[in-house]
Design a protein around this motif. Structure first.
Motif, PDB file in Angstrom:
ATOM      1  N   VAL A 407      -2.747  62.608  39.039  1.00  0.00           N
ATOM      2  CA  VAL A 407      -1.545  62.156  38.235  1.00  0.00           C
ATOM      3  C   VAL A 407      -1.779  60.518  37.482  1.00  0.00           C
ATOM      4  O   VAL A 407      -2.169  59.762  38.372  1.00  0.00           O
ATOM      5  N   PRO A 408      -1.736  60.482  36.315  1.00  0.00           N
ATOM      6  CA  PRO A 408      -1.940  59.281  35.589  1.00  0.00           C
ATOM      7  C   PRO A 408      -1.045  58.146  36.394  1.00  0.00           C
ATOM      8  O   PRO A 408       0.220  58.525  36.246  1.00  0.00           O
ATOM      9  N   SER A 409      -1.587  57.181  36.643  1.00  0.00           N
ATOM     10  CA  SER A 409      -0.504  56.117  37.119  1.00  0.00           C
ATOM     11  C   SER A 409      -0.256  55.092  36.140  1.00  0.00           C
ATOM     12  O   SER A 409      -1.157  54.753  35.375  1.00  0.00           O
ATOM     13  N   PRO A 410       1.094  54.560  35.727  1.00  0.00           N
ATOM     14  CA  PRO A 410       1.151  53.473  34.689  1.00  0.00           C
ATOM     15  C   PRO A 410       0.486  52.286  34.950  1.00  0.00           C
ATOM     16  O   PRO A 410       0.469  51.705  36.107  1.00  0.00           O
ATOM     17  N   GLN A 411      -0.034  51.604  33.888  1.00  0.00           N
ATOM     18  CA  GLN A 411      -0.762  50.532  34.012  1.00  0.00           C
ATOM     19  C   GLN A 411       0.208  49.344  33.745  1.00  0.00           C
ATOM     20  O   GLN A 411       0.760  49.254  32.756  1.00  0.00           O
ATOM     21  N   PRO A 412       0.152  48.316  34.663  1.00  0.00           N
ATOM     22  CA  PRO A 412       1.113  47.139  34.234  1.00  0.00           C
ATOM     23  C   PRO A 412       0.848  46.300  32.933  1.00  0.00           C
ATOM     24  O   PRO A 412      -0.557  46.048  32.712  1.00  0.00           O
ATOM     25  N   LEU A 413       1.574  45.672  32.322  1.00  0.00           N
ATOM     26  CA  LEU A 413       1.379  44.880  31.197  1.00  0.00           C
ATOM     27  C   LEU A 413       1.242  43.525  31.617  1.00  0.00           C
ATOM     28  O   LEU A 413       2.044  43.081  32.470  1.00  0.00           O
ATOM     29  N   GLY A 414       0.081  42.920  31.123  1.00  0.00           N
ATOM     30  CA  GLY A 414      -0.154  41.569  31.798  1.00  0.00           C
ATOM     31  C   GLY A 414       0.811  40.643  31.012  1.00  0.00           C
ATOM     32  O   GLY A 414       1.720  40.755  30.007  1.00  0.00           O
ATOM     33  N   PRO A 415       0.919  39.438  31.411  1.00  0.00           N
ATOM     34  CA  PRO A 415       1.893  38.398  31.037  1.00  0.00           C
ATOM     35  C   PRO A 415       1.395  37.930  29.409  1.00  0.00           C
ATOM     36  O   PRO A 415       0.139  38.181  29.503  1.00  0.00           O
ATOM     37  N   GLY A 557       5.411  51.565  27.544  1.00  0.00           N
ATOM     38  CA  GLY A 557       6.407  51.031  26.944  1.00  0.00           C
ATOM     39  C   GLY A 557       7.835  50.959  27.913  1.00  0.00           C
ATOM     40  O   GLY A 557       8.727  50.245  27.556  1.00  0.00           O
ATOM     41  N   SER A 558       7.687  51.399  29.109  1.00  0.00           N
ATOM     42  CA  SER A 558       8.859  51.601  29.907  1.00  0.00           C
ATOM     43  C   SER A 558       9.022  49.936  30.533  1.00  0.00           C
ATOM     44  O   SER A 558       8.061  49.293  30.753  1.00  0.00           O
ATOM     45  N   LEU A 559      10.217  49.624  30.959  1.00  0.00           N
ATOM     46  CA  LEU A 559      10.752  48.570  31.363  1.00  0.00           C
ATOM     47  C   LEU A 559      11.508  48.803  32.749  1.00  0.00           C
ATOM     48  O   LEU A 559      12.438  49.515  32.754  1.00  0.00           O
ATOM     49  N   GLU A 560      10.856  47.755  33.507  1.00  0.00           N
ATOM     50  CA  GLU A 560      11.595  48.081  35.028  1.00  0.00           C
ATOM     51  C   GLU A 560      13.099  47.259  34.962  1.00  0.00           C
ATOM     52  O   GLU A 560      13.093  46.217  34.486  1.00  0.00           O
ATOM     53  N   PRO A 561      14.132  47.953  35.408  1.00  0.00           N
ATOM     54  CA  PRO A 561      15.516  47.436  35.410  1.00  0.00           C
ATOM     55  C   PRO A 561      15.679  46.012  36.205  1.00  0.00           C
ATOM     56  O   PRO A 561      16.166  45.145  35.633  1.00  0.00           O
ATOM     57  N   ALA A 562      14.936  46.013  37.521  1.00  0.00           N
ATOM     58  CA  ALA A 562      14.800  44.751  38.110  1.00  0.00           C
ATOM     59  C   ALA A 562      14.401  43.524  37.288  1.00  0.00           C
ATOM     60  O   ALA A 562      14.710  42.461  37.292  1.00  0.00           O
ATOM     61  N   VAL A 563      13.362  43.934  36.378  1.00  0.00           N
ATOM     62  CA  VAL A 563      12.615  42.794  35.636  1.00  0.00           C
ATOM     63  C   VAL A 563      13.628  42.470  34.748  1.00  0.00           C
ATOM     64  O   VAL A 563      13.842  41.098  34.291  1.00  0.00           O
ATOM     65  N   LEU A 564      14.162  43.265  33.796  1.00  0.00           N
ATOM     66  CA  LEU A 564      15.153  42.996  32.900  1.00  0.00           C
ATOM     67  C   LEU A 564      16.616  42.065  33.582  1.00  0.00           C
ATOM     68  O   LEU A 564      17.099  41.156  32.900  1.00  0.00           O
ATOM     69  N   VAL A 565      16.833  42.467  34.533  1.00  0.00           N
ATOM     70  CA  VAL A 565      18.165  41.851  35.434  1.00  0.00           C
ATOM     71  C   VAL A 565      17.314  40.190  35.558  1.00  0.00           C
ATOM     72  O   VAL A 565      18.259  39.373  35.248  1.00  0.00           O
ATOM     73  N   GLU A 566      16.374  40.184  36.007  1.00  0.00           N
ATOM     74  CA  GLU A 566      15.796  38.909  36.281  1.00  0.00           C
ATOM     75  C   GLU A 566      15.645  37.861  34.625  1.00  0.00           C
ATOM     76  O   GLU A 566      15.842  36.695  34.678  1.00  0.00           O
ATOM     77  N   ARG A 567      15.184  38.584  33.873  1.00  0.00           N
ATOM     78  CA  ARG A 567      15.108  37.995  32.375  1.00  0.00           C
ATOM     79  C   ARG A 567      16.531  37.653  31.970  1.00  0.00           C
ATOM     80  O   ARG A 567      16.769  36.538  31.457  1.00  0.00           O
ATOM     81  N   LEU A 568      17.613  38.405  32.122  1.00  0.00           N
ATOM     82  CA  LEU A 568      18.831  38.009  31.657  1.00  0.00           C
ATOM     83  C   LEU A 568      19.458  36.961  32.523  1.00  0.00           C
ATOM     84  O   LEU A 568      20.218  35.944  31.842  1.00  0.00           O
ATOM     85  N   ARG A 569      19.156  36.918  33.958  1.00  0.00           N
ATOM     86  CA  ARG A 569      19.218  35.783  34.704  1.00  0.00           C
ATOM     87  C   ARG A 569      18.868  34.324  34.200  1.00  0.00           C
ATOM     88  O   ARG A 569      19.538  33.448  34.167  1.00  0.00           O
ATOM     89  N   ALA A 570      17.774  34.525  33.780  1.00  0.00           N
ATOM     90  CA  ALA A 570      17.037  33.341  33.140  1.00  0.00           C
ATOM     91  C   ALA A 570      17.695  32.843  31.894  1.00  0.00           C
ATOM     92  O   ALA A 570      17.709  31.676  31.758  1.00  0.00           O
TER      93      ALA A 570
END
Length: 884
Positions: A407-415, A557-570
């Motif tokens: 099963v292909p695992s998603p690859q994290p996008l670097g900064p 292209g997917s975005l983790e919701p916890a990451v988006l919450v942190e970006r909105l907090r910033a």
């Protein structure tokens, strides 16, 4: 000098020679410096304005150069000649005072310039004639000569046969043999295969060799060498045509036995078939040794083409009948046919062995027995008869296990690139690349926004030199630059805003203008990207955004919701209001499904964006509801009416998008119903489209399906890639994705079928494959003639041989009943039955009940492949059911 420069800027090119005639060497040297500056300036002008100056600039610069190298470089500059042919008489006029050796040096230097030698052919030929120097034979010069000969022939009022044109051409003897050394044939040469055509280069080449104008051995050796080297099919047909037209003598054929063996082993089918015929004739004349036949047979019997393999087995049988003593040398090669996918080929090889194996030595028998042991259950009885009991007992009793890819695992996008040198490198690569890379694009876009926010001046300085030469930095009219950038979907708009090449007003207008209303979904997806780009362009001008919200966390292209919450907090801490297109794209990318914790954290932010994110996560609804939508059409051809059918998908309207998302996203929320009129986006790259809605594979499949169908039905290459992108998404696969896979498995081109097979196996590995649904859709497409059974059989066989026999069989059991029920059997049905039988022989039957219609087909009688494969499948099914 001033008059010259004024004339170059304002007057036609024919004024230049007279002005140069009155200038001495020093004046010309001074003028050349000014001309070089003007040339640099012209590069930033519009194409229309460039065209008025380019010819005069080319002529003037040529006349002002004192050195041959500099003159050739100037005359060969692509920016000066463009795609037009240079003005030969004017150039010769300004070079009239140069000595012949100098002119010859310029001619040969021009001929060596790969990029422009072809378009400069007439100038080079004129310089050679004036200098009386040896003729250059570079590839570009030869291409120019071929193009000139073909053009001259077609432009004549009474079309002269090509052979007469070439007989009269003084360059034919020197240049025509050079085609055998070229990397690719000139495009004009393989055009026409019509025997009545007066411009058949292949037949003409052979005729000139027969007349003695060209040396026959050179032509023969050249054709043989090119056929051995390989290439595209049109070129191979060309050289094979020449060889056949020449009609090689027995001696010429006998002198090239290793060449024919190489062609038979590695050439394309038509070349291999020709070489095989030559080898058969050589054998008939006693000029082919047993060792040479054995060696070539080892290669040919491993080929996939049934006709070639059958012919080689026939040839081996003839030689063994004539010379039984050759059995130890020839029989080992026969074992290669056991690995062929066709059961009939395997059976022919077994029958050949059965006839001559008793005369073979023990080592040969042992080696062939080991090879035969690998044959499937359909041949075990015959293998036992040929080799005896030990082979028949080698029946595997191990429990079958389905082999699927991991099963292909998603690859994290670097900064985003942290330093300016890193960012500059990635931006330059993206701007000058033709292959889209979503992850690199998103990182670079985010990096530009971050660095523009922290130090815009430093960012501008770092990029300026690296991007020098880009058309949008050339100082042309701003209105034209803006107009061109509006038509693109690229990073250039952002960079142009950074460098001040687009106005603030233009950026603001573009941010507000992209609605994509009433257009196809691909235009709507492009509109979303354009809105994001122009919003980022605005950030380049203001530096108002510290970073982007929509940057994915995974390569899909997917975005983790916890990451988006942190970006909105910033953003909340910094007191920054998110860009509306950036936030809307972030919502479309955020992962949904069981995200209660993230939804709660978003709601606690107490901002409008946090509330919208919480509501979006809790709703957890597909972007749009898709449903089956078939198109029927009638086209009148002469006196008859041709009906066509296309199985497609439609999407319902999504009111939420129309009410709460920016106008640039409204095109995505509108109802999408396929029409007979296809859009012009079929040739574009779909990677960015899929990354726009990575959590909604069904919606994307429905939107991309019309162009995929066009690629399959109209046999266009490389239109199946979106299917693999969809299969990688961590999103439910429903009817739309399965219908897309069904079309892909029936594609015309092998590489596209491989892509579809990869997607099929990926869906199976992710447990997203509904085999019954896919089988039903394949049956529908086959019934309407939208795909062909033999192409589907090839895809099924490839998938099965990876170890996914049960998966393939579960799909075919839904396809075969429909095809078996047809009054007239479809071409390729026997191939599908063969694949199904092979699957049953490996993994067993999928149920106790046999496939409907199979018994009736097997009972028809006769020896056709259809009946034989039906009987094989029926027998394997029944034996499997008995074991259960």
């Amino acid at each position: 000098m001033k008059e010259l420069l004024t004339a170059v800027r304002e007057s036609p090119a024919h004024h230049v020679p007279s002005l140069l005639a009155g200038m001495d060497r020093a004046e010309r040297r001074a003028a050349l410096a000014e001309l070089k500056a003007l040339r640099k300036e012209v590069r930033g002008w519009s194409w229309e304005k460039q065209g008025k100056v380019r010819r005069a600039l080319l002529v003037a610069g040529a006349g002002c150069h004192a050195g041959a190298a500099g003159c050739a470089t100037w005359l060969g500059g692509r920016d000066l000649i463009g795609w037009d042919r240079p003005p030969v008489p004017l150039i010769l006029a300004v070079l009239a005072d140069r000595d012949p050796e100098w002119l010859g040096d310029v001619a040969h230097r021009l001929a060596a310039r790969t990029a422009t030698a072809e378009v400069s052919y007439e100038l080079i030929a004129a310089l050679v004639k004036k200098a009386q120097c040896p003729l250059p034979t570079t590839e570009g010069f030869v291409r120019g000569w071929v193009s000139t000969v073909s053009r001259a022939q077609w432009q004549r009022r009474r079309r002269t046969p090509l052979i007469e044109v070439l007989r009269a051409d003084p360059y034919t003897v020197d240049l025509l043999p050079r085609i055998f050394d070229m990397t690719e044939l000139p495009a004009e040469m393989p055009w026409s295969d019509d025997p009545e055509s007066p411009c058949r280069w292949g037949a003409t080449l052979a005729a000139l060799a027969e007349e003695g104008l060209l040396e026959r051995s050179v032509v023969v050796d050249g054709c043989v060498a090119r056929l051995l080297r390989g290439g595209n099919s049109s070129e191979m047909r060309f050289f094979l045509t020449v060889l056949r037209e020449l009609g090689l003598t027995e001696q010429e054929e006998a002198e090239r036995i290793p060449d024919w063996a190489g062609m038979a082993a590695d050439g394309i089918s038509t070349v291999a078939g020709h070489a095989q015929g030559v080898l058969a004739r050589l054998d008939g004349r006693g000029e082919l040794s047993v060792r040479a036949l054995a060696e070539v047979s080892e290669s040919v019997l491993f080929r996939t083409e049934k006709k070639l393999v059958r012919s080689q087995l026939v040839l081996l049988g003839k030689v063994l009948r004539r010379d039984p003593s050759a059995v130890d040398e020839l029989l080992p090669a026969v074992g290669g046919a056991f690995e062929h996918e066709d059961i009939d080929i395997q059976e022919r090889a077994l029958k050949l062995l059965a006839r001559y194996l008793p005369a073979a030595g023990a080592p040969v028998r042992e080696g062939l027995a080991a090879s035969a042991a690998l044959l499937g259950p359909a041949h075990r009885t015959m293998v036992a008869e040929v080799f005896g009991g030990p082979v028949a007992e080698q029946v595997s009793t191990a429990k079958y296990e389905e082999l699927l890819p991991p099963v292909p695992s998603p690859q994290p996008l670097g900064p985003a690139p942290a330093t300016l040198p890193e960012l500059v490198e990635e931006v330059v690569t993206l701007v000058r690349s033709t292959t889209p890379d979503v992850t690199a694009f998103e990182r670079a876009l985010d990096g530009l926004v971050r660095h523009a926010h922290s130090d815009r001046a430093a960012l501008t300085d770092a990029l300026r030199d690296a991007l020098a030469g880009e058309w949008w930095l050339g100082g042309g009219p701003q209105a034209q630059t803006e107009r061109q950038l509006r038509s693109e979907v690229s990073l250039r708009a952002v960079l142009a805003a950074l460098f001040g090449q687009v106005s603030v007003r233009a950026v603001q207008e573009e941010r507000a203008s992209w609605t994509a209303a009433g257009t196809c979904p691909h235009a709507a997806l492009n509109g979303v990207m354009k809105a994001r780009l122009w919003e980022a362009a605005h950030a380049m001008l203001t530096g108002g955004l510290p970073f982007l919200l929509a940057v994915p966390t995974w390569h899909t292209g997917s975005l983790e919701p916890a990451v988006l919450v942190e970006r909105l907090r910033a953003y909340q801490r910094l007191g920054v209001r998110p860009g509306e297109a950036d936030f809307a794209q972030a919502l479309l990318r955020v992962r949904r499904g069981d995200q209660h914790e993230a939804a709660g954290a978003a709601a606690l932010l107490g901002t409008p964006e946090g509330d919208r994110l919480a509501t979006w996560l809790r709703a957890d609804e597909p972007f749009t509801q898709v449903y089956r939508f078939d198109l029927e059409s009638r086209t009148r051809v002469g006196q008859s009416v041709v009906r066509s059918h296309r199985a497609l998908m439609a999407g319902r309207e999504r009111p939420l998008v129309l009410e709460e998302f920016p106008r640039s996203f409204h095109g995505l929320g509108r109802e999408r119903t396929p029409t007979h009129q296809l859009c012009y986006h079929w040739g574009e790259h779909p990677e960015h489209w899929v990354a726009t809605l990575p959590e909604d594979a069904e919606t994307m499949a429905a939107w991309l399906l019309p162009n995929i169908v066009l690629g399959v039905t109209d046999e266009i290459r490389d239109t199946i890639r979106p299917l693999l992108l969809l299969a990688e998404l961590d999103s439910p696969a429903g009817e739309a994705v399965h219908l897309t896979a069904a079309y892909g498995l029936g594609s015309r081109f092998p590489e596209d079928r491989l892509t579809a097979v990869d997607a099929l196996l990926m869906l199976a590995a992710r447990q997203q494959l509904d085999a019954a649904l896919l089988g039903e859709q394949l049956a529908t497409l086959l019934g309407h003639g939208l795909i062909k059974p033999n192409r589907l059989a090839d895809s099924a066989r490839i998938a099965a041989t990876t170890g996914a026999y049960r998966t393939v069989l579960s799909i075919l059991t839904g396809v075969l009943p429909v095809l078996l029920a047809q009054e007239k059997a479809s071409r390729g049905l026997s191939d599908l039955l063969s694949v199904a039988a092979e699957c049953v022989e490996h993994c067993g039957a999928t149920g106790a009940e046999p496939i409907p219609g199979l018994a009736e087909t097997a009972a028809r009688g006769g020896t056709s492949q259809l009946v034989r494969q039906a009987a094989r499948l029926k027998d394997a099914w029944e034996r499997s059911a008995e074991r259960v």
